[in-house]
Design a protein around this motif. Sequence first.
Motif, PDB file in Angstrom:
ATOM      1  N   ALA A  21     -23.486  57.639  15.751  1.00  0.00           N
ATOM      2  CA  ALA A  21     -22.842  58.589  16.660  1.00  0.00           C
ATOM      3  C   ALA A  21     -23.870  59.283  17.554  1.00  0.00           C
ATOM      4  CB  ALA A  21     -22.051  59.618  15.871  1.00  0.00           C
ATOM      5  N   GLY A  22     -25.046  59.554  17.004  1.00  0.00           N
ATOM      6  CA  GLY A  22     -26.089  60.199  17.798  1.00  0.00           C
ATOM      7  C   GLY A  22     -26.586  59.303  18.917  1.00  0.00           C
ATOM      8  N   VAL A  23     -26.718  58.014  18.636  1.00  0.00           N
ATOM      9  CA  VAL A  23     -27.130  57.065  19.666  1.00  0.00           C
ATOM     10  C   VAL A  23     -26.068  57.003  20.759  1.00  0.00           C
ATOM     11  CG1 VAL A  23     -27.491  54.605  20.162  1.00  0.00           C
ATOM     12  CG2 VAL A  23     -28.621  55.666  18.193  1.00  0.00           C
ATOM     13  N   LYS A  24     -24.807  56.934  20.347  1.00  0.00           N
ATOM     14  CA  LYS A  24     -23.726  56.869  21.336  1.00  0.00           C
ATOM     15  C   LYS A  24     -23.700  58.112  22.217  1.00  0.00           C
ATOM     16  CE  LYS A  24     -20.697  53.944  18.511  1.00  0.00           C
ATOM     17  NZ  LYS A  24     -19.391  53.858  17.792  1.00  0.00           N
ATOM     18  N   LYS A  25     -23.962  59.271  21.624  1.00  0.00           N
ATOM     19  CA  LYS A  25     -23.987  60.509  22.392  1.00  0.00           C
ATOM     20  C   LYS A  25     -25.114  60.501  23.414  1.00  0.00           C
ATOM     21  CE  LYS A  25     -24.191  65.548  21.790  1.00  0.00           C
ATOM     22  NZ  LYS A  25     -24.295  66.641  20.789  1.00  0.00           N
ATOM     23  N   LEU A  26     -26.286  60.016  23.014  1.00  0.00           N
ATOM     24  CA  LEU A  26     -27.418  59.957  23.931  1.00  0.00           C
ATOM     25  C   LEU A  26     -27.170  58.938  25.038  1.00  0.00           C
ATOM     26  CD1 LEU A  26     -30.584  60.318  21.688  1.00  0.00           C
ATOM     27  CD2 LEU A  26     -29.907  61.771  23.591  1.00  0.00           C
ATOM     28  N   VAL A  27     -26.540  57.837  24.702  1.00  0.00           N
ATOM     29  CA  VAL A  27     -26.197  56.830  25.713  1.00  0.00           C
ATOM     30  C   VAL A  27     -25.327  57.460  26.800  1.00  0.00           C
ATOM     31  CG1 VAL A  27     -24.767  54.780  26.115  1.00  0.00           C
ATOM     32  CG2 VAL A  27     -26.481  54.775  24.286  1.00  0.00           C
ATOM     33  N   ALA A  28     -24.328  58.224  26.390  1.00  0.00           N
ATOM     34  CA  ALA A  28     -23.445  58.884  27.357  1.00  0.00           C
ATOM     35  C   ALA A  28     -24.222  59.873  28.229  1.00  0.00           C
ATOM     36  CB  ALA A  28     -22.314  59.598  26.626  1.00  0.00           C
ATOM     37  N   ALA A  29     -25.169  60.591  27.616  1.00  0.00           N
ATOM     38  CA  ALA A  29     -25.966  61.563  28.373  1.00  0.00           C
ATOM     39  C   ALA A  29     -26.857  60.867  29.394  1.00  0.00           C
ATOM     40  CB  ALA A  29     -26.809  62.399  27.416  1.00  0.00           C
ATOM     41  N   ILE A  30     -27.432  59.738  29.000  1.00  0.00           N
ATOM     42  CA  ILE A  30     -28.291  58.976  29.913  1.00  0.00           C
ATOM     43  C   ILE A  30     -27.483  58.478  31.104  1.00  0.00           C
ATOM     44  CG2 ILE A  30     -29.575  56.796  30.132  1.00  0.00           C
ATOM     45  CD1 ILE A  30     -30.490  57.306  27.170  1.00  0.00           C
ATOM     46  N   GLU A  31     -26.310  57.924  30.848  1.00  0.00           N
ATOM     47  CA  GLU A  31     -25.470  57.423  31.936  1.00  0.00           C
ATOM     48  C   GLU A  31     -25.022  58.551  32.851  1.00  0.00           C
ATOM     49  OE1 GLU A  31     -23.495  53.499  29.768  1.00  0.00           O
ATOM     50  OE2 GLU A  31     -22.497  55.446  29.583  1.00  0.00           O
ATOM     51  N   ARG A  32     -24.702  59.693  32.265  1.00  0.00           N
ATOM     52  CA  ARG A  32     -24.204  60.833  33.033  1.00  0.00           C
ATOM     53  C   ARG A  32     -25.291  61.396  33.953  1.00  0.00           C
ATOM     54  NH1 ARG A  32     -22.076  63.025  28.993  1.00  0.00           N
ATOM     55  NH2 ARG A  32     -23.787  64.403  28.408  1.00  0.00           N
ATOM     56  N   ALA A  33     -26.542  61.388  33.491  1.00  0.00           N
ATOM     57  CA  ALA A  33     -27.619  61.997  34.267  1.00  0.00           C
ATOM     58  C   ALA A  33     -28.281  61.035  35.242  1.00  0.00           C
ATOM     59  CB  ALA A  33     -28.681  62.566  33.318  1.00  0.00           C
ATOM     60  N   GLN A  34     -28.550  59.826  34.799  1.00  0.00           N
ATOM     61  CA  GLN A  34     -29.449  58.971  35.568  1.00  0.00           C
ATOM     62  C   GLN A  34     -28.764  58.238  36.725  1.00  0.00           C
ATOM     63  OE1 GLN A  34     -32.500  56.830  33.518  1.00  0.00           O
ATOM     64  NE2 GLN A  34     -32.596  58.290  31.843  1.00  0.00           N
ATOM     65  N   ASP A  35     -27.488  57.924  36.594  1.00  0.00           N
ATOM     66  CA  ASP A  35     -26.811  57.268  37.720  1.00  0.00           C
ATOM     67  C   ASP A  35     -26.770  58.181  38.954  1.00  0.00           C
ATOM     68  OD1 ASP A  35     -25.285  54.993  38.818  1.00  0.00           O
ATOM     69  OD2 ASP A  35     -23.620  56.397  38.810  1.00  0.00           O
ATOM     70  N   PRO A  36     -26.378  59.458  38.815  1.00  0.00           N
ATOM     71  CA  PRO A  36     -26.440  60.346  39.992  1.00  0.00           C
ATOM     72  C   PRO A  36     -27.857  60.545  40.523  1.00  0.00           C
ATOM     73  CG  PRO A  36     -25.043  61.292  38.285  1.00  0.00           C
ATOM     74  CD  PRO A  36     -25.745  60.134  37.661  1.00  0.00           C
ATOM     75  N   GLU A  37     -28.855  60.567  39.623  1.00  0.00           N
ATOM     76  CA  GLU A  37     -30.235  60.746  40.078  1.00  0.00           C
ATOM     77  C   GLU A  37     -30.694  59.564  40.919  1.00  0.00           C
ATOM     78  OE1 GLU A  37     -31.791  63.665  36.457  1.00  0.00           O
ATOM     79  OE2 GLU A  37     -32.454  61.573  36.512  1.00  0.00           O
ATOM     80  N   ILE A  38     -30.253  58.363  40.569  1.00  0.00           N
ATOM     81  CA  ILE A  38     -30.586  57.191  41.382  1.00  0.00           C
ATOM     82  C   ILE A  38     -30.040  57.364  42.792  1.00  0.00           C
ATOM     83  CG2 ILE A  38     -30.084  54.737  41.727  1.00  0.00           C
ATOM     84  CD1 ILE A  38     -30.222  54.417  38.661  1.00  0.00           C
TER      85      ILE A  38
END
Length: 225
Positions: free
Chosen positions: A92-109
Amino acid sequence: MRALTNRVTRTAALVGAVAAGLLLTACGADDTAPPASASPSATAAAPGSAASQAPAPGPFNDADVMFAQMMIPHHEQALEMAELADGRAEDAGVKKLVAAIERAQDPEIRTMRAWLEGWDRPESADHGSGHGSGHESGREDGHGSGHGMAGMMSAQDMKDLAAARGEAFDRAFAELMIAHHEGAVAMARDEQRNGVNPTARKLADDVVRTQSAEVAELRRILGRL
């Protein structure tokens, strides 16, 4: 009686003449008044208009440009790694971090692409041999280890991650993403030291803060797997 009548008639004529004059004056004012759009306040550039909103306002230098050019493919690979978690990750912790990475890094690109467009610079640049692959780590590209594309996964790393499932995937993902995030933090620290654009430096601050926190969380996940 006739005198009184004559005075009333002259008074009525005078009042009529005055009223007609006032009416003509009002019409003349309407005809000569400038349109509202010609007023100084209306023609001035309004705050928040496109002309006053550059993607990254202020000066910029080569370090700012390189930060964006390098961090875009770095983020793109992080998103590729995150996509592999779908159907493979179990923790569950990995899944939570995956969601955070997608949420932050796509807009930053998207943000960094807008900077480069506003600066009239290409999205990618030839920073040395092997840069075009975007999937080599520790290569010599003229910037030294820890600079350039530090922390990027090799093609074999990505293949091995895609082949893993469940706890094996969670462990491999955490290990690889720690290295990947540490590379991003090193690149962001270079921008903090050498960049001059306030907007780019602010994003570098955000990368250092958020990805350092995610590295700490990934280490905790590894400790309990």
